[in-house]
Design an enzyme around this catalytic site. Structure first.
Site, PDB file in Angstrom:
ATOM      1  N   LEU A 124     -46.407  24.591  -6.315  1.00 34.38           N
ATOM      2  CA  LEU A 124     -45.882  25.053  -7.597  1.00 34.38           C
ATOM      3  C   LEU A 124     -46.350  24.074  -8.662  1.00 34.38           C
ATOM      4  O   LEU A 124     -46.218  22.849  -8.489  1.00 34.38           O
ATOM      5  CB  LEU A 124     -44.356  25.091  -7.590  1.00 34.38           C
ATOM      6  CG  LEU A 124     -43.643  26.360  -7.148  1.00 34.38           C
ATOM      7  CD1 LEU A 124     -42.139  26.167  -7.256  1.00 34.38           C
ATOM      8  CD2 LEU A 124     -44.062  27.576  -7.958  1.00 34.38           C
ATOM      9  N   ASP A 125     -46.886  24.571  -9.775  1.00 31.85           N
ATOM     10  CA  ASP A 125     -47.298  23.700 -10.865  1.00 31.85           C
ATOM     11  C   ASP A 125     -46.106  22.899 -11.383  1.00 31.85           C
ATOM     12  O   ASP A 125     -44.957  23.369 -11.303  1.00 31.85           O
ATOM     13  CB  ASP A 125     -47.876  24.526 -12.020  1.00 31.85           C
ATOM     14  CG  ASP A 125     -49.150  25.270 -11.626  1.00 31.85           C
ATOM     15  OD1 ASP A 125     -49.856  24.761 -10.734  1.00 31.85           O
ATOM     16  OD2 ASP A 125     -49.421  26.333 -12.209  1.00 31.85           O
ATOM     17  N   PRO A 126     -46.344  21.705 -11.954  1.00 30.39           N
ATOM     18  CA  PRO A 126     -45.234  20.917 -12.511  1.00 30.39           C
ATOM     19  C   PRO A 126     -44.402  21.686 -13.538  1.00 30.39           C
ATOM     20  O   PRO A 126     -43.182  21.506 -13.607  1.00 30.39           O
ATOM     21  CB  PRO A 126     -45.946  19.724 -13.163  1.00 30.39           C
ATOM     22  CG  PRO A 126     -47.190  19.549 -12.352  1.00 30.39           C
ATOM     23  CD  PRO A 126     -47.618  20.954 -11.997  1.00 30.39           C
TER      24      PRO A 126
END
Length: 310
Positions: free
Chosen positions: A48-50
């Protein structure tokens, strides 16, 4: 001859379904969970992207052997597209590369959705983990290079417009298969509507086979650090773990005896008897008294192990 180094941490196994907060990287989250649980080994099933929040399934110990089966599962995301700007990262983090004063109407947006349902061709973002000539695309993008990323087929099972809070934003929910980039959807929506667009919020609510209600907020786990007694603290944390075998619920399953389990743990195949035994399966798993023993294939009346669990 020196003795082999003893692994640090506990040989604990299971899945922790983390509700990852925004501004917290997936690798950082895995490291934190591994430390909290004092686990020997940990990994995650799908980055998951930040800037994204939500479901990040984290495997501890032997559960890491089941990660590929979760990676292949369906996923559900809720996301917001902000119109008027295309960005280098296709989300809020990047620099503006294109801009427009045009805004789409709700009917225009709805008319677009069938074009993005089913098996579609999609070009991953410039800032992605796709490898180009052995290099990660995001590393090349950070160096200022614009690379040609080949399109690939992904599957969208369901795409729903949840609403339009205002003229600048639209909220969606998508159920998709492995390898789908939601950031690419936002980029392509904006281009087709002639107004440009990027992801301004993204939340993953489902990764098959784990339901949304199994998610545990990171803050809830971190709060247990206040328990001074280590054994009590670890016991409280362990209560959140899901059995390793839950990751395989979509595969054919066979219950076996203790003698058969012993043979499998020695690396040997076992014969499957009975009219209910599967004839041939490329992927299946076996349990003994409810405990996962092995993943393997079924053929010619026997189960052949590929991965064995202690």
């Amino acid at each position: 001859m020196s003795k082999p180094r003893k692994p640090k941490g506990r040989p604990i196994s299971g899945w922790l379904i983390l509700d990852k907060p925004v501004d917290f990287g997936s690798t950082e989250a895995v490291s934190k969970i591994k430390w909290l649980f004092d686990a020997q080994k940990a990994g995650h099933a799908g980055t998951l992207d930040p800037l994204a929040s939500g479901m990040l399934p984290i495997a501890l110990g032997d559960a890491t052997k089941t990660v590929p089966y979760v990676m292949d599962g369906r996923k559900i995301y809720e996301f917001t597209v902000t119109w008027g700007e295309e960005r280098s990262t296709d989300d809020l983090e990047g620099e503006v590369t294109q801009a427009s004063d045009q805004r789409p109407g709700e009917e225009d947006i709805r008319a677009l959705l069938p074009n993005y349902t089913g098996v579609i061709s999609q070009v991953p973002p410039q800032f992605s983990a796709i490898k180009i000539a052995g290099e990660r695309a995001y590393d090349l993008a950070r160096e200022g290079e614009t690379v040609e990323i080949p399109s690939r087929e992904v599957e969208i099972f369901r795409l729903t417009l949840l609403g339009c809070p205002d003229a600048d934003r639209a909220e969606f929910e998508v159920e998709c298969g492995k390898g789908t980039y939601v950031r690419s959807l936002a980029r392509d929506f904006g281009r087709e509507l002639g107004c440009y667009g990027h992801i301004s919020s993204l939340r993953r609510t489902f990764v098959a086979p784990f339901a949304e209600e199994t998610m545990v907020p990171l803050a809830e786990l971190k709060a247990l650090e206040a328990i001074e007694d280590k054994q009590d603290r670890l016991a409280a944390l362990d209560a959140f773990l899901i059995d390793t075998g839950e990751a395989l619920s979509s595969l054919p399953h066979v219950a076996i005896t203790e003698d058969q389990a012993h043979r499998l743990r020695m690396g040997n195949p076992i014969l499957l008897r009975g009219r209910n035994a599967p004839v041939a399966e490329a992927d299946a798993f076996v349990t003994c008294f409810g405990k996962l023993v092995a993943i393997g294939e079924i053929g010619e009346g026997e189960f052949r192990p590929r991965r064995v669990f202690t």
